[in-house]
Scaffold this active site. Structure first.
Site, PDB file in Angstrom:
ATOM      1  N   GLU A  82       0.801  -1.220   0.000  1.00  0.00           N
ATOM      2  CA  GLU A  82       0.000   0.000   0.000  1.00  0.00           C
ATOM      3  C   GLU A  82       0.837   1.275   0.000  1.00  0.00           C
ATOM      4  OE1 GLU A  82      -2.481  -0.719   3.390  1.00  0.00           O
ATOM      5  OE2 GLU A  82      -3.999  -1.753   2.220  1.00  0.00           O
ATOM      6  N   GLU A 113       7.736 -22.195   7.095  1.00  0.00           N
ATOM      7  CA  GLU A 113       8.130 -21.349   8.218  1.00  0.00           C
ATOM      8  C   GLU A 113       9.151 -22.034   9.128  1.00  0.00           C
ATOM      9  OE1 GLU A 113       5.185 -21.837  11.914  1.00  0.00           O
ATOM     10  OE2 GLU A 113       4.188 -20.975  10.165  1.00  0.00           O
TER      11      GLU A 113
END
Length: 271
Positions: A82, A113
């Site tokens: 953004e 992960e």
């Protein structure tokens, strides 16, 4: 046993959830959500330290990296994505990286992960250096991908911070600037996409927005560097120019079109 309490795994304050009607579920969820903002407020001193460390590095050309897995990784990517449309910076200044790569944004990548070395490899692909900053995001504070990335970044003299919802967790101990946000047990036990994820989103909003303001990407309270990528934003930019230069709508729109941004339009007409 760890030497800290894994708050993110402790039982919910609510039980027999399957026996509740929809409104009762939502009311109780909202009761829990109201605890999030105050928990984030408690972390403001540490968030401020991070912003103060970020600004001079960023002004020298450094970048802000977010690393995470699962929900935490996705929130970092969301915040980074953004920045270009909102503040007009290139996509390579704030960068979100998650375990498993871009495919993991939409679909879970098993065991991604768990690799303690992969985050540093991912960062090296961007030629990371000491002008950069790395923020690890992990509700549990134990995600190997994040811990390994933060550890390697610190070894190479890079500023690090860690956002976690388990105070005293390995991430909090490892990062130079620990941002510990204790939101308490989740409404659904262990579902850290809920309050923990909300708190992380709030913290990331604060970090990137404060950074953008401090480096001059905001004028007054306006997004004067936003990308004019659709009619809504062109209209918003036109109204900002109208206000800044006391022009009518048509004059302001013409100035905006000529100069390409609110900031440039105002600067060109105030010399």
């Amino acid at each position: 046993m760890p030497d800290y309490i894994k708050i993110t795994e402790t039982p919910s304050n609510h039980d027999n959830l399957e026996q509740l009607d929809a409104e009762s579920i939502l009311v109780k969820m909202n009761e829990e959500d109201q605890k999030v903002a105050s928990a984030v407020a408690d972390a403001i001193p540490q968030i401020s330290l991070l912003v103060d460390g970020l600004v001079p590095r960023f002004l020298k050309g450094g970048r802000l990296f977010y690393i995470g897995a699962g929900t935490s990784g996705r929130l970092g990517i969301l915040d980074a994505s953004e920045i270009p449309p909102t503040y007009g910076l290139p996509h390579d200044r704030v960068i979100g990286i998650m375990a498993g790569g871009d495919i993991a944004i939409r679909k879970s990548v098993e065991h991604a992960e768990d690799d303690t070395k992969q985050a540093w490899k991912d960062l090296l692909a961007f030629d990371i250096n000491t002008d950069d900053t790395v923020v690890g995001i992990a509700a549990s504070g134990t995600t190997p991908y994040v811990l390994g990335g933060i550890e390697d970044a610190r070894k190479h003299g890079i500023l690090t911070a860690g956002i976690t919802n388990n105070p005293g967790s390995p991430l909090a101990q490892l990062a130079e600037i620990p941002i510990e946000i204790n939101v308490g047990p989740e409404f659904v036990t262990g579902s850290t996409r809920m309050k923990s994820g909300t708190s992380q989103k709030l913290a990331l909003n604060m970090i990137s927005t404060a950074l953008m303001i401090r480096i001059g990407r905001v004028k007054g309270n306006k997004m004067v560097n936003m990308q004019l990528s659709n009619n809504k934003l062109v209209d918003r930019g036109t109204r900002y120019v109208m206000e800044g230069l006391n022009m009518n709508y048509e004059e302001a729109r013409a100035a905006l079109k000529e100069h390409g941004s609110v900031k440039k339009a105002i600067e060109a007409n105030t010399k």
